[in-house]
Scaffold this active site. Structure first.
Site, PDB file in Angstrom:
ATOM      1  N   GLY A  16       0.785  -1.233   0.000  1.00  0.00           N
ATOM      2  CA  GLY A  16       0.000   0.000   0.000  1.00  0.00           C
ATOM      3  C   GLY A  16       0.810   1.272   0.000  1.00  0.00           C
ATOM      4  CG  HIS A 115       0.608  -0.937 -15.464  1.00  0.00           C
ATOM      5  ND1 HIS A 115       0.418  -2.232 -15.030  1.00  0.00           N
ATOM      6  CD2 HIS A 115       1.566  -0.990 -16.423  1.00  0.00           C
ATOM      7  CE1 HIS A 115       1.221  -3.032 -15.717  1.00  0.00           C
ATOM      8  NE2 HIS A 115       1.921  -2.305 -16.565  1.00  0.00           N
TER       9      HIS A 115
END
Ligand code: GRF
Length: 194
Positions: A16, A115
């Site tokens: 995260g 991404h």
């Protein structure tokens, strides 16, 4: 302020770091958004720990028997959690499963992903390794809308990073992640203003 801030629902499967970067910018008062729920398909994911330690609702979603997608019941529960939390924008931050129709239809144009490559180059897993194997001189990161494909949705913004001759997968990935932590809050800020 709270009534006008963008309500984020964050999905992640890992440590995260992108979520932390977003939350840091929010906590500094530099982004008119609030994270109202963090959801993970991995019970031990660091992203859940970080949310909990900041007093943010964190939910583990039992994914079911598939590896690359949620079981239909789990996907329905995911939609329910996000809708009940009145999420405005679904932020994928290292979420390692494909998003299927129920979620796409519940939040049209409101699901984004980051991404670690300059899409359309190097979609899929370990994009930084793909860049090294291909001998790319530059790579980077992309924030894009999520559709039913793998890293195929419309591109919103990109940030380049150089590839150095002595890069290892680890050094290159770390450099890309530094760029991600700048780009993702910048993009969310644009949603917050629109
Ligand atoms: C990032 O590199 C992101 O590009 C990819 O998954 C990774 C998540 O990292 N989609 P983190 O959990 O945010 O640290």
């Amino acid at each position: 302020m709270a009534s006008t801030s963008l309500r984020l629902g964050v999905l992640g499967s890992g440590k995260g770091s992108n979520y932390r970067a977003i939350q840091d910018v929010i906590d500094r008062g530099e982004l008119a958004a609030e994270t109202v729920i963090v959801i993970s398909d991995v019970e031990t994911a660091g992203i859940l720990d970080h949310a909990r330690s900041h007093g943010i609702r964190a939910e583990y979603l039992v994914p079911g028997k598939f590896r690359t997608k949620l079981e239909p019941e789990a996907e329905a529960r995911l939609v329910q959690l996000l809708q009940e939390a009145k999420v405005d924008l679904v932020v994928l931050a290292g979420y390692m499963r494909m998003v299927k129709t129920p979620l796409l239809e519940a939040f049209p144009g409101k699901i984004i992903n980051i991404h670690p490559s300059l899409l359309p180059a190097f979609p899929g897993l370990e994009a930084w390794k793909q860049a090294l194997v291909a001998g790319a001189e530059k790579t980077g990161c992309t924030v894009h809308y999520v559709d039913a494909g793998m890293d195929t949705g419309e591109i919103i913004a990109q940030r380049e990073v150089p590839v150095f001759a002595d890069d290892t997968p680890e050094t290159l990935h770390a450099r890309i992640q530094m760029a991600e932590h700048i780009l993702y809050p910048e993009v969310i800020a644009k949603f917050a203003k629109s």
